[in-house]
Design a protein around this motif. Structure first.
Motif, PDB file in Angstrom:
ATOM      1  N   ARG A 190     -32.173  23.014  10.461  1.00 29.94           N
ATOM      2  CA  ARG A 190     -31.452  23.341   9.240  1.00 29.94           C
ATOM      3  C   ARG A 190     -32.240  22.871   8.021  1.00 29.94           C
ATOM      4  NH1 ARG A 190     -25.071  21.822  10.458  1.00 29.94           N
ATOM      5  NH2 ARG A 190     -24.819  23.170  12.313  1.00 29.94           N
ATOM      6  N   TYR A 191     -31.988  23.532   6.907  1.00 30.62           N
ATOM      7  CA  TYR A 191     -32.656  23.145   5.672  1.00 30.62           C
ATOM      8  C   TYR A 191     -31.845  22.074   4.946  1.00 30.62           C
ATOM      9  CZ  TYR A 191     -35.872  27.028   6.229  1.00 30.62           C
ATOM     10  OH  TYR A 191     -36.846  27.871   6.713  1.00 30.62           O
ATOM     11  N   GLY A 192     -32.555  21.170   4.291  1.00 33.23           N
ATOM     12  CA  GLY A 192     -31.904  20.128   3.516  1.00 33.23           C
ATOM     13  C   GLY A 192     -31.165  20.712   2.328  1.00 33.23           C
ATOM     14  N   PRO A 193     -30.379  19.903   1.614  1.00 34.18           N
ATOM     15  CA  PRO A 193     -29.605  20.404   0.469  1.00 34.18           C
ATOM     16  C   PRO A 193     -30.505  20.874  -0.661  1.00 34.18           C
ATOM     17  CG  PRO A 193     -29.545  18.010   0.552  1.00 34.18           C
ATOM     18  CD  PRO A 193     -30.203  18.455   1.820  1.00 34.18           C
ATOM     19  N   CYS A 194     -29.981  21.782  -1.447  1.00 38.55           N
ATOM     20  CA  CYS A 194     -30.723  22.259  -2.614  1.00 38.55           C
ATOM     21  C   CYS A 194     -30.718  21.175  -3.684  1.00 38.55           C
ATOM     22  CB  CYS A 194     -30.089  23.537  -3.151  1.00 38.55           C
ATOM     23  SG  CYS A 194     -30.978  24.244  -4.553  1.00 38.55           S
ATOM     24  N   GLU A 195     -31.906  20.810  -4.137  1.00 37.84           N
ATOM     25  CA  GLU A 195     -32.064  19.790  -5.168  1.00 37.84           C
ATOM     26  C   GLU A 195     -32.628  20.442  -6.433  1.00 37.84           C
ATOM     27  OE1 GLU A 195     -34.650  16.928  -3.424  1.00 37.84           O
ATOM     28  OE2 GLU A 195     -33.297  16.487  -1.751  1.00 37.84           O
ATOM     29  N   PRO A 196     -32.593  19.737  -7.563  1.00 38.89           N
ATOM     30  CA  PRO A 196     -33.145  20.311  -8.788  1.00 38.89           C
ATOM     31  C   PRO A 196     -34.597  20.768  -8.644  1.00 38.89           C
ATOM     32  CG  PRO A 196     -31.820  18.397  -9.329  1.00 38.89           C
ATOM     33  CD  PRO A 196     -31.877  18.463  -7.827  1.00 38.89           C
ATOM     34  N   ARG A 197     -35.370  20.130  -7.777  1.00 39.34           N
ATOM     35  CA  ARG A 197     -36.782  20.474  -7.612  1.00 39.34           C
ATOM     36  C   ARG A 197     -36.989  21.803  -6.902  1.00 39.34           C
ATOM     37  NH1 ARG A 197     -39.164  19.120  -2.644  1.00 39.34           N
ATOM     38  NH2 ARG A 197     -41.130  18.712  -3.720  1.00 39.34           N
ATOM     39  N   HIS A 198     -35.941  22.443  -6.434  1.00 43.29           N
ATOM     40  CA  HIS A 198     -36.076  23.696  -5.707  1.00 43.29           C
ATOM     41  C   HIS A 198     -35.854  24.923  -6.599  1.00 43.29           C
ATOM     42  CE1 HIS A 198     -35.050  20.910  -2.219  1.00 43.29           C
ATOM     43  NE2 HIS A 198     -36.294  21.313  -2.018  1.00 43.29           N
ATOM     44  N   SER A 199     -35.825  24.726  -7.896  1.00 43.72           N
ATOM     45  CA  SER A 199     -35.691  25.834  -8.854  1.00 43.72           C
ATOM     46  C   SER A 199     -36.665  25.604 -10.005  1.00 43.72           C
ATOM     47  CB  SER A 199     -34.270  25.928  -9.413  1.00 43.72           C
ATOM     48  OG  SER A 199     -33.306  26.031  -8.390  1.00 43.72           O
ATOM     49  N   TRP A 200     -37.292  26.680 -10.458  1.00 44.04           N
ATOM     50  CA  TRP A 200     -38.130  26.588 -11.654  1.00 44.04           C
ATOM     51  C   TRP A 200     -37.237  26.497 -12.883  1.00 44.04           C
ATOM     52  CZ3 TRP A 200     -43.121  25.539 -11.368  1.00 44.04           C
ATOM     53  CH2 TRP A 200     -43.802  25.844 -10.182  1.00 44.04           C
ATOM     54  N   ASN A 201     -37.600  25.624 -13.770  1.00 38.67           N
ATOM     55  CA  ASN A 201     -36.808  25.336 -14.953  1.00 38.67           C
ATOM     56  C   ASN A 201     -37.616  25.701 -16.198  1.00 38.67           C
ATOM     57  OD1 ASN A 201     -34.127  23.915 -15.262  1.00 38.67           O
ATOM     58  ND2 ASN A 201     -35.291  22.868 -16.853  1.00 38.67           N
ATOM     59  N   THR A 202     -36.928  26.047 -17.253  1.00 36.36           N
ATOM     60  CA  THR A 202     -37.587  26.145 -18.556  1.00 36.36           C
ATOM     61  C   THR A 202     -36.588  25.742 -19.624  1.00 36.36           C
ATOM     62  OG1 THR A 202     -38.644  27.608 -20.184  1.00 36.36           O
ATOM     63  CG2 THR A 202     -37.130  28.639 -18.649  1.00 36.36           C
ATOM     64  N   ASN A 203     -37.023  24.912 -20.531  1.00 34.22           N
ATOM     65  CA  ASN A 203     -36.124  24.278 -21.483  1.00 34.22           C
ATOM     66  C   ASN A 203     -36.367  24.758 -22.908  1.00 34.22           C
ATOM     67  OD1 ASN A 203     -33.999  22.477 -21.931  1.00 34.22           O
ATOM     68  ND2 ASN A 203     -35.374  20.802 -22.490  1.00 34.22           N
ATOM     69  N   HIS A 204     -36.969  25.943 -23.060  1.00 35.86           N
ATOM     70  CA  HIS A 204     -37.232  26.476 -24.396  1.00 35.86           C
ATOM     71  C   HIS A 204     -35.917  26.793 -25.106  1.00 35.86           C
ATOM     72  CE1 HIS A 204     -41.192  27.020 -22.533  1.00 35.86           C
ATOM     73  NE2 HIS A 204     -41.662  26.979 -23.756  1.00 35.86           N
ATOM     74  N   HIS A 238     -37.340  30.871  -8.342  1.00 33.65           N
ATOM     75  CA  HIS A 238     -37.580  30.077  -7.127  1.00 33.65           C
ATOM     76  C   HIS A 238     -38.922  30.395  -6.479  1.00 33.65           C
ATOM     77  CE1 HIS A 238     -33.361  28.875  -7.380  1.00 33.65           C
ATOM     78  NE2 HIS A 238     -33.066  30.152  -7.547  1.00 33.65           N
ATOM     79  N   TYR A 239     -39.817  31.018  -7.212  1.00 35.88           N
ATOM     80  CA  TYR A 239     -41.074  31.492  -6.641  1.00 35.88           C
ATOM     81  C   TYR A 239     -41.797  30.396  -5.851  1.00 35.88           C
ATOM     82  CZ  TYR A 239     -45.902  33.116  -6.353  1.00 35.88           C
ATOM     83  OH  TYR A 239     -47.153  33.471  -5.901  1.00 35.88           O
ATOM     84  N   GLY A 240     -41.989  30.637  -4.567  1.00 31.85           N
ATOM     85  CA  GLY A 240     -42.799  29.762  -3.728  1.00 31.85           C
ATOM     86  C   GLY A 240     -42.163  28.455  -3.299  1.00 31.85           C
ATOM     87  N   LEU A 241     -40.995  28.114  -3.830  1.00 30.45           N
ATOM     88  CA  LEU A 241     -40.386  26.810  -3.539  1.00 30.45           C
ATOM     89  C   LEU A 241     -39.561  26.887  -2.255  1.00 30.45           C
ATOM     90  CD1 LEU A 241     -39.168  25.863  -7.142  1.00 30.45           C
ATOM     91  CD2 LEU A 241     -41.410  25.498  -6.086  1.00 30.45           C
ATOM     92  N   LYS A 242     -39.635  25.834  -1.462  1.00 29.03           N
ATOM     93  CA  LYS A 242     -38.901  25.816  -0.187  1.00 29.03           C
ATOM     94  C   LYS A 242     -38.251  24.459   0.038  1.00 29.03           C
ATOM     95  CE  LYS A 242     -40.835  25.602   3.940  1.00 29.03           C
ATOM     96  NZ  LYS A 242     -41.592  25.946   5.163  1.00 29.03           N
ATOM     97  N   ARG A 243     -37.005  24.492   0.457  1.00 28.35           N
ATOM     98  CA  ARG A 243     -36.306  23.263   0.831  1.00 28.35           C
ATOM     99  C   ARG A 243     -36.886  22.698   2.130  1.00 28.35           C
ATOM    100  NH1 ARG A 243     -30.776  26.301   0.526  1.00 28.35           N
ATOM    101  NH2 ARG A 243     -30.069  24.745   2.023  1.00 28.35           N
TER     102      ARG A 243
END
Length: 390
Positions: free
Chosen positions: A286-300, A274-279
């Motif tokens: 209050r913070y909005g809901p957690c969406e897929p864009r709020h986590s770093w992904n890797t598909n290797h 989650h480095y640097g990402l903020k809702r």
């Protein structure tokens, strides 16, 4: 295995899980430190103990980039059918004794008279990395509500004495993720090492506080046999005392190093996820809901097969109860430059990490630092560097 369901328009949906039997690699991979320890005991050659590190941080990293990413995503319509297939759940439970095997084999090898110090240290290191990965299984099982899965999670986390994880992760991290309030979400400009000093004690305190509150609602004291954290710690204590009784007080140092490495291995995962990402912060505070864009992904493919899809982290946080085999990846997600083994190596070198990842965070935020989870200690520096005027 083909999963069949019906689409909303009444059409037939079919999905073949081409990785169905490759998931066995997630069960076999944790055995490598234990097999290396046995090879050392059988041959007397201490160099065997380093083989798992070469595999994890050499071969796996190279294989990730040679094999590439996974183009397959299960359609939403088959997720329920995949979740109901017990085969995938059985693999999780099979991996738990494998993690214990590696931990105990390395401890036994380290307890032998004549083991060179560097080999002893190598055994603590590879066992710690393996036991840190065991928390991946504890994480997956810990998201399930039934009692058997919860106990499976306790035994997975107990390998490294991380009994507070499930309480803290489910009720704390998933609620506060990608906000400045979450000790398990890394801030922009925060190094791995500074993050570890904040995250490890912060998550432990949060877990204990939440379990104390849960028991209080039931009218129970914290020091009670129904305390989920203490149950996990008790499993760890029994195993550790048995090893100390068998091999003497020198085993205490081995266990402390092993546990520290395992905890730090989880910290590395939390750091990169989650480095640097903020809702988004709403007008009501209050913070909005957690969406897929709020986590770093890797598909290797390779590292995901070793980690029960933990690296498809974006879908996991958006759908915490979705089982690992049904997690999806999409092209528009914030993406890490490598699978976790390679990304961990990058994160261990903060100047290089910042050079690679900071531009990605700024681009994700649309160029605005106010949209990032910025480290207050480096706010002035980053605003001078990344503000539009600069």
């Amino acid at each position: 295995m083909i999963f069949i369901s019906t689409a909303r328009n009444g059409g037939r949906v079919e999905y073949r899980d081409n990785k169905r039997y490759l998931w066995v690699l997630s069960v076999l991979s944790p055995s490598l430190p234990g097999l290396a320890a046995l090879a050392y005991l059988a041959s007397g050659n201490p160099w065997w103990v380093l083989a798992p590190l070469v595999l994890y941080y050499g071969i796996y990293v190279a294989a990730d980039h040679l094999v590439g990413t996974d183009p397959n995503n299960p359609p939403e319509e088959v997720v329920e059918a995949m979740a109901a297939d017990s085969y995938y759940r059985v693999l999780l439970f099979l991996s738990v004794p494998v993690f214990w095997f590696s931990f105990l084999a390395c401890a036994i090898a380290a307890g032998q008279a004549g083991t060179p110090f560097w080999a002893w240290l190598g055994l603590a290191l590879v066992a710690g990395v393996s036991s840190g990965t065991a928390i991946t299984v504890g994480h997956e099982l810990g998201h399930k509500a039934n009692r058997l899965d919860q106990w499976g999670a306790k035994f997975a986390n107990a390998v490294s004495g991380y009994g507070h994880f499930c309480i803290e992760h489910n009720r704390g991290h998933h609620v506060q993720v990608a906000t400045p309030d979450d000790p398990a979400s890394a801030r922009l400009g925060e190094s791995l090492w500074r993050f570890a000093a904040r995250e490890i004690p912060g998550t432990a305190r949060r877990g204990w506080r939440m379990e104390r509150a849960r028991l209080a609602r039931k009218g129970l004291p914290f020091w009670h046999w129904r305390n989920d954290i203490l149950q996990g710690y008790a499993i760890t204590l029994v195993a550790d005392l048995a090893l100390i009784a068998a091999f003497g007080w020198s085993m205490v140092t081995f266990l402390l190093i092993h546990n520290a490495i395992a905890w730090f291995h989880l910290t590395m995962a939390n750091y990169v996820e989650h480095y640097g990402l903020k809702r988004d912060l709403r007008p009501d505070g209050r913070y909005g809901p957690c969406e897929p864009r709020h986590s770093w992904n890797t598909n290797h493919i390779i590292s995901n097969l070793m980690l029960f899809h933990l690296q498809r982290h974006s879908d996991h946080h958006a759908n915490p109860l979705r089982p690992y085999q049904a997690l999806r990846s999409f092209d528009d997600l914030p993406t890490l430059p490598s699978g976790y083994p390679g990304t961990f190596l990058l994160a261990s070198m903060p100047p290089l990490w910042f050079r690679v990842m900071d531009p990605k965070v700024i681009a994700w935020a649309g160029g605005g630092l106010d949209n990032t989870n910025l480290d207050p200690a480096r706010a002035a520096e980053y605003r001078a560097k990344w503000s539009p005027a600069a």
